[in-house]
Design a protein around this motif. Structure first.
Motif, PDB file in Angstrom:
ATOM      1  N   ARG A  76     -49.837 -21.348   7.287  1.00 64.65           N
ATOM      2  CA  ARG A  76     -49.012 -20.181   7.411  1.00 64.65           C
ATOM      3  C   ARG A  76     -48.261 -19.762   6.190  1.00 64.65           C
ATOM      4  NH1 ARG A  76     -46.932 -21.538  13.871  1.00 64.65           N
ATOM      5  NH2 ARG A  76     -49.057 -21.557  14.674  1.00 64.65           N
ATOM      6  N   GLU A  79     -43.572 -16.377  13.949  1.00 63.84           N
ATOM      7  CA  GLU A  79     -44.779 -16.545  13.346  1.00 63.84           C
ATOM      8  C   GLU A  79     -45.101 -17.639  12.426  1.00 63.84           C
ATOM      9  OE1 GLU A  79     -45.709 -12.388  11.924  1.00 63.84           O
ATOM     10  OE2 GLU A  79     -44.512 -11.769  13.717  1.00 63.84           O
ATOM     11  N   ARG A  80     -44.270 -17.883  11.615  1.00 61.81           N
ATOM     12  CA  ARG A  80     -44.877 -19.024  10.482  1.00 61.81           C
ATOM     13  C   ARG A  80     -44.378 -20.409  10.833  1.00 61.81           C
ATOM     14  NH1 ARG A  80     -42.696 -16.822   5.158  1.00 61.81           N
ATOM     15  NH2 ARG A  80     -44.189 -18.067   4.126  1.00 61.81           N
ATOM     16  N   GLU A 126     -35.397  -9.105  10.944  1.00 62.28           N
ATOM     17  CA  GLU A 126     -36.890  -9.034  11.058  1.00 62.28           C
ATOM     18  C   GLU A 126     -37.517 -10.216  10.485  1.00 62.28           C
ATOM     19  OE1 GLU A 126     -38.519  -7.422  13.159  1.00 62.28           O
ATOM     20  OE2 GLU A 126     -36.922  -6.281  14.043  1.00 62.28           O
ATOM     21  N   ARG A 127     -36.950 -10.513   8.962  1.00 65.89           N
ATOM     22  CA  ARG A 127     -37.607 -11.283   8.336  1.00 65.89           C
ATOM     23  C   ARG A 127     -37.350 -12.805   8.855  1.00 65.89           C
ATOM     24  NH1 ARG A 127     -34.999 -12.356   2.661  1.00 65.89           N
ATOM     25  NH2 ARG A 127     -33.584 -13.312   3.831  1.00 65.89           N
ATOM     26  N   SER A 128     -36.411 -13.158   9.292  1.00 65.59           N
ATOM     27  CA  SER A 128     -36.191 -14.362  10.002  1.00 65.59           C
ATOM     28  C   SER A 128     -36.922 -14.458  11.255  1.00 65.59           C
ATOM     29  CB  SER A 128     -34.700 -14.423  10.276  1.00 65.59           C
ATOM     30  OG  SER A 128     -33.872 -14.799   9.160  1.00 65.59           O
ATOM     31  N   ARG A 129     -36.934 -13.527  12.237  1.00 63.81           N
ATOM     32  CA  ARG A 129     -37.767 -13.759  13.300  1.00 63.81           C
ATOM     33  C   ARG A 129     -39.423 -13.860  12.994  1.00 63.81           C
ATOM     34  NH1 ARG A 129     -33.929 -10.215  15.556  1.00 63.81           N
ATOM     35  NH2 ARG A 129     -34.759  -8.484  14.723  1.00 63.81           N
ATOM     36  N   SER A 130     -39.689 -13.216  12.085  1.00 65.04           N
ATOM     37  CA  SER A 130     -40.956 -13.413  11.674  1.00 65.04           C
ATOM     38  C   SER A 130     -41.113 -14.797  11.104  1.00 65.04           C
ATOM     39  CB  SER A 130     -41.534 -12.706  10.467  1.00 65.04           C
ATOM     40  OG  SER A 130     -42.819 -12.895   9.738  1.00 65.04           O
ATOM     41  N   PHE A 131     -40.387 -15.254  10.573  1.00 66.99           N
ATOM     42  CA  PHE A 131     -40.498 -16.748   9.796  1.00 66.99           C
ATOM     43  C   PHE A 131     -40.510 -17.672  11.242  1.00 66.99           C
ATOM     44  CE2 PHE A 131     -38.417 -20.561   8.874  1.00 66.99           C
ATOM     45  CZ  PHE A 131     -39.203 -21.286   7.879  1.00 66.99           C
TER      46      PHE A 131
END
Length: 130
Positions: free
Chosen positions: A85, A25-26, A17-22
């Motif tokens: 971001r 999104e970021r 989840e953290r990697s997908r967000s990075f």
């Protein structure tokens, strides 16, 4: 010779989840496709002429030998966008002795990512006869 139709880099993060967000999104990569369900589902991102698949989970971060090279049209604009971001800039944009403009960031597991701008006068842009 192997006839390759498509290719992608497979990344097994410690926290999907953290990697997908990075990455989504970021870093702002566009999604090519998603598959599966739940926290370990897969997401495939466009990387210009290739793809990055973030799927599954690993107990350990990826090898420090793994690095991503991403060419962008305007490194200064990418720098400003990533700062906005809250992406940590590991090394700000600089012109390298070999003529490329480069900036380094890292994903949440520490995978180094170099963003590169190829200046108009760089030999990589030279096309004989054009």
């Amino acid at each position: 010779m192997v006839h390759v139709l498509s290719s992608r880099t497979l990344l097994r993060p410690t926290d999907p989840e953290r990697s997908r967000s990075f990455y989504g999104e970021r870093l702002g990569l566009a999604v090519y496709r998603e598959f599966g369900t739940g926290p370990d589902r897969g997401t495939v991102y466009f990387l210009g002429g290739g793809f990055l698949e973030v799927s599954g989970r690993s107990e350990t971060p990826p090898s420090p030998a793994l690095r991503l090279w991403l060419q962008v049209p305007d490194l200064a604009a990418a720098h400003e966008e990533l700062l906005a971001r809250d992406v940590e800039i590991v090394r700000p944009p600089v012109k390298e002795p070999w003529g490329l403009l480069e900036m380094w960031v890292a994903d949440p597991d520490g995978v180094p990512i170099v963003l590169v701008e190829v200046p108009a006068d760089h030999p990589m842009r030279y096309r004989p006869g054009v």
